[in-house]
Each structure stands twice: as C-alpha cells, then as structure tokens.
Design a protein around this motif. Sequence first.
Motif, short mmCIF file in Angstrom:
data_model
loop_
_atom_site.label_atom_id
_atom_site.label_comp_id
_atom_site.label_asym_id
_atom_site.label_seq_id
_atom_site.Cartn_x
_atom_site.Cartn_y
_atom_site.Cartn_z
N ARG A 200 0.82 -1.21 0.00
CA ARG A 200 0.00 0.00 0.00
C ARG A 200 0.85 1.27 0.00
O ARG A 200 0.50 2.27 -0.63
CB ARG A 200 -0.94 0.00 1.21
N LYS A 201 1.98 1.22 0.68
CA LYS A 201 2.85 2.40 0.73
C LYS A 201 3.39 2.76 -0.65
O LYS A 201 3.62 3.93 -0.95
CB LYS A 201 4.01 2.16 1.70
N PHE A 204 -0.11 3.63 -2.99
CA PHE A 204 -0.86 4.82 -2.58
C PHE A 204 0.01 5.78 -1.77
O PHE A 204 -0.46 6.39 -0.81
CB PHE A 204 -2.07 4.40 -1.74
N LYS A 209 -5.34 6.60 1.10
CA LYS A 209 -5.49 5.15 0.93
C LYS A 209 -4.26 4.38 1.42
O LYS A 209 -4.31 3.16 1.52
CB LYS A 209 -5.76 4.81 -0.54
N GLU A 210 -3.16 5.10 1.71
CA GLU A 210 -1.99 4.42 2.26
C GLU A 210 -2.31 3.88 3.65
O GLU A 210 -1.75 2.88 4.09
CB GLU A 210 -0.81 5.38 2.32
N TYR A 212 -5.20 2.50 6.57
CA TYR A 212 -6.43 1.71 6.56
C TYR A 212 -6.93 1.51 7.98
O TYR A 212 -6.16 1.27 8.90
CB TYR A 212 -6.20 0.33 5.90
N LEU A 253 -5.74 -3.46 -5.09
CA LEU A 253 -4.60 -2.56 -5.28
C LEU A 253 -4.06 -2.68 -6.70
O LEU A 253 -3.50 -1.73 -7.25
CB LEU A 253 -3.49 -2.88 -4.28
#
Length: 278
Positions: A200-201, A204, A209-210, A212, A253
């Motif tokens: 995620r990093k 996003f 969105k990075e 959650y 993703l």
Amino acid sequence: MGKRSKRQNSIEFMKENRRLFSCPICNNEMDVHDDGEVFCSNRHNFTIAKQGYVNFLTKPVRSMYTKNLFESRKVVIDSGLFNEMHKQVATIIGNSVKTILDTGCGEGSHLARICEQLNDEVVGVGVDIAKEGIITAAKYYDRKIWCVGDLADSPFREQSFDVILNILSPANYGEFKRLLKQGGKLIKVVPQSEYLMELRKQVFANSKKELYSNEQTVVRFHEQFMNVSQQRITYKVPIEKELIPKLIEMTPLGWHAETHDISLEELTIDLDILVGEV
C-alpha cells in the motif's frame, strides 16, 4: 468400469448433501437427479456443469473479477502467505463441525486449506457471485460443493451450517443468521491497519489510501452479535520476486498499480478474526 468424471463425482457428493439446499426462486426443498439436474417441486431447475459446479444465479451478473485474478490468488495462497490465518481459523472451528459455508469463496483456496486441517467428514461448500472464481475452485478442489450464487437470493436452506466463513469479503449478516444452525459460528476475517502495508505504501504513497482502518466493519459486527470474540493475528512473510505480479493482480490494489514499479522483500499480514455466535 472407467474412472468417474469430475461431474459424476460432484453429482454424487451433492446428492449426499442435498438437505443443505433450497430453491433460490421459491425456497422449496431441492433434489438432485442422477443426470445432474438440481430441481424443486415447482420445477425450477439448475444443472451441475461438466466442471463440477452448479450455477444458482437467477439473473445475469457482471463481475469485475477475471480468471487470471483467481489463478493468481491460488498461486499466492499456495505460497503460504495465509497459513497462520488458516491454522487459527481451523483451531476456532474445531473438529466437531459437520458443515462449513465459505461466502465470497473465490477460487476456494481458503476453504480448501482450512478443511485440510479439520476432520475428514466435514462438508465444505463455497459460494461466490463470480462464475470464474467458482470454475477455478471446481478445477482444483474435489469433495467440495461449489456454487455460483447471490446471497440476496440464497440457494441454501435455513439453519444448514455449523460455521460460515467470510474471509476478506463483504458480509450479508441477515442471510448469515438465517443459514447458521443454533449455536453456529460466523468467522469473519478483516484487514487490520498494517495489512499489506509494504504494498500500500508504494501504490498509494502520500495519499489517504496508504492508511487503513477496519473500525466501522468491526463496530458493525459487534452490533450484529451479542457473543463476539476478536483476535488479531500479525506476521511478516518473505516474498519471492516472481510472486509480486500475482500478489498485485489478486488484490484491488492491482487496479491502481504498475507491477514494474513495485519492489517487495517481505509483506505484513495483519488481520482481525471476528467470531460471532447465534
């Protein structure tokens, strides 16, 4: 006699467990004929396909999930990424249950791996609205019942299941309660704050969105059940380079990522396992 086909095996297994099903159109009991027709007294009928699954959808449904996504998901799950979660869920289930329904089962890998750790007599049923996922499940996993179906028009009889699994998938709590036996358990697995954080990093970076939070999902679960237990399971897994494109393709993703821009050496699995009893 020659070897029985996948379809013949599926017909026999579904006949043995026909008590689990009711017509998604009229809710009457269903029977299974030797020719693979699944039907009710009102002559609503469905057919067990040659691949060994049955499609209970009553109207066409478009899914954004593809065959490649489900094949990728199987490869990732086979790599052992979720082994600790599978072990924990199997421990929660125990060896006394007879029937398990996996809702939103996709290609069936979670259900198959959890059932491997339970008694040989447990009947595993998987349902998903995505036909490609169910076709993939039937391709790889025998001695399970695989159904294309919509829980809004459920093909299952009231109070049929000891356990319902809802793993990283949307919930339909009203239907879950209808389908669970008295004393049955719903086991819902949801991401925690560090789930896939390395991925995620990169996908996003510097956006909302990075980060959650599963807070709303957990609160809603607690609102639905009086007797709830919750446990967090967190661990890191090394990731082989060739697994990265498969990992990206199997998650939402992947709809935002360019695989050549992603570099991972390890991945964090961070999940909450919620258990509610009826």
